[in-house]
Scaffold this motif. Structure first.
Motif, PDB file in Angstrom:
ATOM      1  N   GLY A  17      -3.108 -14.420   8.998  1.00  0.00           N
ATOM      2  CA  GLY A  17      -3.341 -13.716  10.257  1.00  0.00           C
ATOM      3  C   GLY A  17      -2.245 -12.705  10.531  1.00  0.00           C
ATOM      4  N   ASP A  18      -1.830 -12.626  11.779  1.00  0.00           N
ATOM      5  CA  ASP A  18      -0.801 -11.657  12.156  1.00  0.00           C
ATOM      6  C   ASP A  18       0.529 -11.927  11.467  1.00  0.00           C
ATOM      7  N   ALA A  19       0.743 -13.170  11.026  1.00  0.00           N
ATOM      8  CA  ALA A  19       2.002 -13.515  10.363  1.00  0.00           C
ATOM      9  C   ALA A  19       2.141 -12.845   9.002  1.00  0.00           C
ATOM     10  N   VAL A  20       1.060 -12.240   8.489  1.00  0.00           N
ATOM     11  CA  VAL A  20       1.163 -11.572   7.192  1.00  0.00           C
ATOM     12  C   VAL A  20       1.862 -10.216   7.308  1.00  0.00           C
ATOM     13  N   LEU A  64       3.755  -8.152   4.302  1.00  0.00           N
ATOM     14  CA  LEU A  64       3.268  -6.873   3.782  1.00  0.00           C
ATOM     15  C   LEU A  64       4.370  -5.821   3.817  1.00  0.00           C
ATOM     16  N   GLU A  65       5.118  -5.802   4.894  1.00  0.00           N
ATOM     17  CA  GLU A  65       6.210  -4.826   5.013  1.00  0.00           C
ATOM     18  C   GLU A  65       7.263  -5.041   3.927  1.00  0.00           C
ATOM     19  N   GLY A 108      -5.438 -10.861   9.626  1.00  0.00           N
ATOM     20  CA  GLY A 108      -4.542 -10.359   8.588  1.00  0.00           C
ATOM     21  C   GLY A 108      -5.077  -9.086   7.961  1.00  0.00           C
ATOM     22  N   PHE A 109      -6.373  -9.063   7.700  1.00  0.00           N
ATOM     23  CA  PHE A 109      -7.022  -7.889   7.115  1.00  0.00           C
ATOM     24  C   PHE A 109      -6.842  -6.660   8.004  1.00  0.00           C
ATOM     25  N   GLY A 110      -6.826  -6.883   9.293  1.00  0.00           N
ATOM     26  CA  GLY A 110      -6.705  -5.779  10.234  1.00  0.00           C
ATOM     27  C   GLY A 110      -5.407  -5.008  10.144  1.00  0.00           C
ATOM     28  N   HIS A 111      -4.409  -5.544   9.452  1.00  0.00           N
ATOM     29  CA  HIS A 111      -3.119  -4.849   9.311  1.00  0.00           C
ATOM     30  C   HIS A 111      -3.108  -3.864   8.146  1.00  0.00           C
TER      31      HIS A 111
END
Length: 352
Positions: A122-125, A129-130, A174-177
């Protein structure tokens, strides 16, 4: 290279037999045609080794100007937070590129890198990614999550899988990032799952999605002997997916036993003509549905090396495009991959 399958599971890997492949004496066709190999792997682990030197040896007869490294769960970090360990694979691929260029390779291998990050975090990815973008040094272009799953057969993959992963709420967060970070999404699935990917593509129209390995038309297990039925279902599902302009498809991966072509069971390696004749209905359907500008050829090496040599595989691709227009040929062999993986300028000499 070797890999062990999960006991009782269908493996995508056919064993590589160098003595069997040595029977292949095919000469390269259209040797000057520029190629970007849109999908290959490298491995650097004990018992599973296939590095830049091995790859460069296999590709040497064709004019491969650049390649896209695809995650394969190799060289993960052995310590640190588990969610960051896959960054070791990105560092490995980047180093493989540096080593090959230092030796004067004419091919810019790993010119683009697609890594693995668990989007179900989720958002924790986002911070993972960074960190991956930093580790890639400008080479990280995308993320691949393997989601190949079927309730009637166990498929051996490098990741634990379950039904409905693409629809999972955490996965989609997570995909949304990806889009805002300038990253594309690759996935490998099997043909009954294509509608799930279509739903995802509709929800995230600004994210570039790349479907691997022809969309996984299964012709083994419960689908054995049902080729016509599988082809109709596969093509119908792809036709709907092709209405999503953000989706691209890779033409390759048919050396895997999962797709049922059985090249690896022949007494001698298949010729490029045999390969082209076998896969033409599938590649023609993809090009018809998506257009050449959204299709790209891939080697899936060394996974597909168990079924044919690199020279013969790309000869087969070239046979498939005899009579096609210049734009279509260039798109399939290099331009589509250059567009998706941001490889502008790779047809010029590579620089370190």
């Amino acid at each position: 290279m070797s890999s062990a399958a999960t006991p009782g599971a269908w493996s995508p890997h056919a064993p590589i037999r160098e003595d069997w492949l040595a029977q292949d004496r095919e000469e390269v066709l259209f040797a000057e045609l520029p190629i970007i190999d849109a999908h290959h792997h490298l491995f650097g682990m004990p018992g599973k080794h296939y590095d830049n030197a091995d790859f460069l040896h296999d590709i040497k007869q064709h004019n491969v100007v650049a390649t896209v490294f695809m995650q394969c769960k190799t060289n993960y970090k052995s310590d640190g937070e588990p969610v960051f360990r896959s960054i070791g694979e990105i560092e490995f691929a980047r180093q493989q590129r540096i080593e090959s260029l230092e030796r004067g390779s004419k091919t810019d291998i790993c010119a683009a890198i697609v890594g693995h990050f668990d989007l179900s975090l989720g958002d924790a990815v986002a911070p993972v990614l960074e960190a991956g973008i930093v580790a890639g040094g400008g080479l990280l272009r995308g993320v691949r999550n393997i989601v190949a799953w079927h309730d009637g057969m166990r498929i051996s993959t490098s990741s634990p899988l379950h039904a409905g992963r693409l629809a999972d709420a955490n996965f989609r967060r997570g995909f949304g990032h990806l889009s805002r970070m300038g990253l594309s999404f690759d996935t490998w699935l099997v043909h009954p799952q294509i509608p799930e990917l279509c739903d995802l593509a509709h929800e995230y129209p600004d994210t570039v999605i790349v479907l691997n390995h022809l969309g996984g038309p299964l012709r083994i297990g419960p689908y054995l002997g049902k080729d016509d039925e599988v082809f109709r279902t596969w093509r119908t599902n792809l036709a709907e997916l092709a209405t999503c302009p953000n989706v691209y498809i890779k033409l390759g991966g048919f050396g895997m036993p999962l797709l049922g072509f059985e090249f690896h069971r022949q007494p001698k390696p298949p010729t490029s003509l045999q390969i082209a004749d076998a896969i033409r209905p599938y590649t023609d359907a993809c090009i018809d549905l998506f257009g050449a500008q959204r299709c790209m050829f891939e080697s899936n090496f060394p996974v597909d090396k168990g079924s044919f040599s690199y020279t013969t595989l790309w000869n087969a691709f070239k046979r498939l495009t005899v009579g096609a227009g210049q734009y279509e040929i260039a798109s399939l062999f290099s331009w589509t991959a250059a567009n998706v993986y941001k490889l502008a300028g790779v047809l010029e000499p590579a620089e370190k």
